[in-house]
Scaffold this motif. Structure first.
Motif, mmCIF file in Angstrom:
data_model
loop_
_atom_site.group_PDB
_atom_site.id
_atom_site.type_symbol
_atom_site.label_atom_id
_atom_site.label_comp_id
_atom_site.label_asym_id
_atom_site.label_seq_id
_atom_site.Cartn_x
_atom_site.Cartn_y
_atom_site.Cartn_z
ATOM 1 N N MET B 1 17.270 82.366 23.960
ATOM 2 C CA MET B 1 17.141 80.934 23.647
ATOM 3 C C MET B 1 15.880 80.392 24.302
ATOM 4 O O MET B 1 15.573 80.726 25.426
ATOM 5 C CB MET B 1 18.394 80.206 24.151
ATOM 6 C CG MET B 1 18.566 78.785 23.644
ATOM 7 S SD MET B 1 18.691 78.722 21.857
ATOM 8 C CE MET B 1 20.057 77.634 21.669
ATOM 9 N N ALA B 2 15.141 79.570 23.572
ATOM 10 C CA ALA B 2 13.917 79.004 24.117
ATOM 11 C C ALA B 2 14.234 78.103 25.311
ATOM 12 O O ALA B 2 15.234 77.388 25.312
ATOM 13 C CB ALA B 2 13.197 78.216 23.037
ATOM 14 N N GLY B 31 3.326 61.089 11.893
ATOM 15 C CA GLY B 31 2.732 62.229 11.187
ATOM 16 C C GLY B 31 3.344 63.579 11.493
ATOM 17 O O GLY B 31 2.630 64.587 11.567
ATOM 18 N N VAL B 32 4.670 63.596 11.679
ATOM 19 C CA VAL B 32 5.363 64.883 11.859
ATOM 20 C C VAL B 32 6.566 64.904 10.924
ATOM 21 O O VAL B 32 6.837 63.928 10.227
ATOM 22 C CB VAL B 32 5.829 65.099 13.332
ATOM 23 C CG1 VAL B 32 4.651 65.114 14.285
ATOM 24 C CG2 VAL B 32 6.851 64.044 13.750
ATOM 25 N N THR B 33 7.301 66.005 10.919
ATOM 26 C CA THR B 33 8.496 66.084 10.073
ATOM 27 C C THR B 33 9.692 65.469 10.820
ATOM 28 O O THR B 33 9.675 65.334 12.049
ATOM 29 C CB THR B 33 8.845 67.546 9.737
ATOM 30 O OG1 THR B 33 9.105 68.235 10.960
ATOM 31 C CG2 THR B 33 7.713 68.222 8.997
ATOM 32 N N GLN B 35 12.432 66.892 11.286
ATOM 33 C CA GLN B 35 12.993 67.935 12.160
ATOM 34 C C GLN B 35 12.301 67.951 13.520
ATOM 35 O O GLN B 35 12.913 68.257 14.533
ATOM 36 C CB GLN B 35 12.857 69.311 11.489
ATOM 37 C CG GLN B 35 13.837 69.564 10.362
ATOM 38 C CD GLN B 35 13.524 68.787 9.098
ATOM 39 O OE1 GLN B 35 12.388 68.357 8.884
ATOM 40 N NE2 GLN B 35 14.523 68.579 8.264
ATOM 41 N N THR B 36 11.019 67.599 13.525
ATOM 42 C CA THR B 36 10.294 67.547 14.800
ATOM 43 C C THR B 36 10.773 66.371 15.644
ATOM 44 O O THR B 36 10.943 66.500 16.866
ATOM 45 C CB THR B 36 8.773 67.494 14.538
ATOM 46 O OG1 THR B 36 8.388 68.730 13.923
ATOM 47 C CG2 THR B 36 7.977 67.308 15.820
ATOM 48 N N ALA B 39 13.970 67.443 17.130
ATOM 49 C CA ALA B 39 13.739 68.386 18.240
ATOM 50 C C ALA B 39 13.268 67.643 19.496
ATOM 51 O O ALA B 39 13.671 67.985 20.607
ATOM 52 C CB ALA B 39 12.722 69.445 17.828
ATOM 53 N N LYS B 44 14.262 69.582 22.866
ATOM 54 C CA LYS B 44 13.948 70.989 22.578
ATOM 55 C C LYS B 44 12.457 71.203 22.413
ATOM 56 O O LYS B 44 11.984 72.333 22.400
ATOM 57 C CB LYS B 44 14.642 71.434 21.290
ATOM 58 C CG LYS B 44 16.131 71.607 21.408
ATOM 59 C CD LYS B 44 16.668 72.074 20.064
ATOM 60 C CE LYS B 44 18.109 72.488 20.131
ATOM 61 N NZ LYS B 44 18.571 72.951 18.803
ATOM 62 N N TYR B 45 11.753 70.128 22.189
ATOM 63 C CA TYR B 45 10.312 70.264 21.939
ATOM 64 C C TYR B 45 9.558 69.122 22.609
ATOM 65 O O TYR B 45 9.950 67.959 22.493
ATOM 66 C CB TYR B 45 10.058 70.242 20.424
ATOM 67 C CG TYR B 45 8.586 70.224 20.067
ATOM 68 C CD1 TYR B 45 7.781 71.339 20.301
ATOM 69 C CD2 TYR B 45 8.005 69.083 19.524
ATOM 70 C CE1 TYR B 45 6.435 71.307 20.000
ATOM 71 C CE2 TYR B 45 6.652 69.049 19.216
ATOM 72 C CZ TYR B 45 5.875 70.165 19.453
ATOM 73 O OH TYR B 45 4.540 70.145 19.166
ATOM 74 N N SER B 46 8.492 69.480 23.322
ATOM 75 C CA SER B 46 7.625 68.469 23.933
ATOM 76 C C SER B 46 6.457 68.221 22.994
ATOM 77 O O SER B 46 5.706 69.152 22.694
ATOM 78 C CB SER B 46 7.080 68.965 25.273
ATOM 79 O OG SER B 46 8.120 69.060 26.184
ATOM 80 N N PRO B 47 6.291 66.982 22.537
ATOM 81 C CA PRO B 47 5.200 66.716 21.593
ATOM 82 C C PRO B 47 3.838 66.829 22.259
ATOM 83 O O PRO B 47 3.725 66.787 23.482
ATOM 84 C CB PRO B 47 5.471 65.279 21.140
ATOM 85 C CG PRO B 47 6.213 64.665 22.277
ATOM 86 C CD PRO B 47 7.036 65.764 22.866
ATOM 87 N N SER B 48 2.820 66.957 21.417
ATOM 88 C CA SER B 48 1.453 66.972 21.942
ATOM 89 C C SER B 48 1.150 65.604 22.539
ATOM 90 O O SER B 48 1.859 64.617 22.268
ATOM 91 C CB SER B 48 0.468 67.263 20.802
ATOM 92 O OG SER B 48 0.477 66.176 19.885
ATOM 93 N N SER B 51 0.705 63.023 19.804
ATOM 94 C CA SER B 51 1.951 62.527 19.210
ATOM 95 C C SER B 51 2.717 61.653 20.190
ATOM 96 O O SER B 51 3.362 60.681 19.792
ATOM 97 C CB SER B 51 2.830 63.695 18.764
ATOM 98 O OG SER B 51 2.239 64.342 17.687
#
Lengths: 140, 72
Positions: B1-2, B31-33, B35-36, B39, B44-48, B51
């Protein structure tokens, strides 16, 4: 499920079914010959043509279902996932090539070397789509 | 798992405070999906950085009002 994940599932399924079909033919030919069958070009060409046609059909159907998502470029998370999947799938290809290169001097079987190389290419592509799905789902 | 990034965020809270803005609307705005955005909200995900700034600007707040470091 995003358009790109749907595409990845479709491509993974197409490549898996195509690969199983191709190697089932190779296995049958090898059994009939009593040794590793040589590359059977009609099957190789049929495999490639079927993969291309199935991919075009699948992408067209998915694209028609969600045209906006299909036309949108990959976003930052998807690009990161695609990049990581591409990196790791390269190891699958590399491992296959090494197995083939180790197998050849031991058995002097050029046909098997060809099949191992072809299988490695298929497996690395399947792995790439599988890893994309994994990274899309786990957040990348 | 990530491994989960050690960055917390209040994206969901801010989105709901902005007239129940949908995930799709926020995704389109930055400007993302969708799903992003999901996340990001789930950690689960750190944006740039770009973003992250876009998200903060959509809500009219500072970056630190949206994102924080776990444990701080």
């Amino acid at each position: 499920m995003s358009f790109r994940e749907q595409s990845a599932w479709a491509m993974m399924a197409i490549l898996t079914v195509g690969g199983l079909w191709y190697f089932n033919k190779v296995r049958a030919a090898s059994v009939a010959l009593g040794e590793t069958a040589p590359p059977i070009m009609p099957f190789v060409i049929a495999y490639i043509v079927l993969i291309v046609i199935a991919s075009i059909v699948a992408m067209s159907v998915l694209g028609m279902a969600s045209p906006e998502a299909a036309n949108a470029p990959a976003d930052e998370r998807e690009r990161q996932a695609d990049s990581r999947a591409g990196d790791l799938s390269g190891y699958v290809l590399g491992a296959g090539v090494i197995i083939g290169l180790l197998h050849y001097p031991l058995h002097m079987d050029g046909n098997m070397l060809y099949h191992i190389g072809f299988a490695s290419l298929m497996l690395s592509q399947i792995a790439e789509y599988g890893l994309r799905i994994w990274y899309y789902r786990t957040g990348s | 798992m990530a491994k989960r990034p050690p960055i917390t965020n209040r994206v969901r809270e801010l989105r709901e405070a902005h007239d129940q803005m949908s995930q799709s609307a926020l995704a389109k705005a930055i400007g993302v999906t969708r799903q992003t955005v999901i996340a990001i909200e789930r950690g689960k995900y750190s944006p740039s950085l770009e973003s992250a700034f876009r998200i903060a600007r959509v809500f009219g707040v500072g970056l630190e009002d949206v994102f924080g470091w776990e444990g701080d």
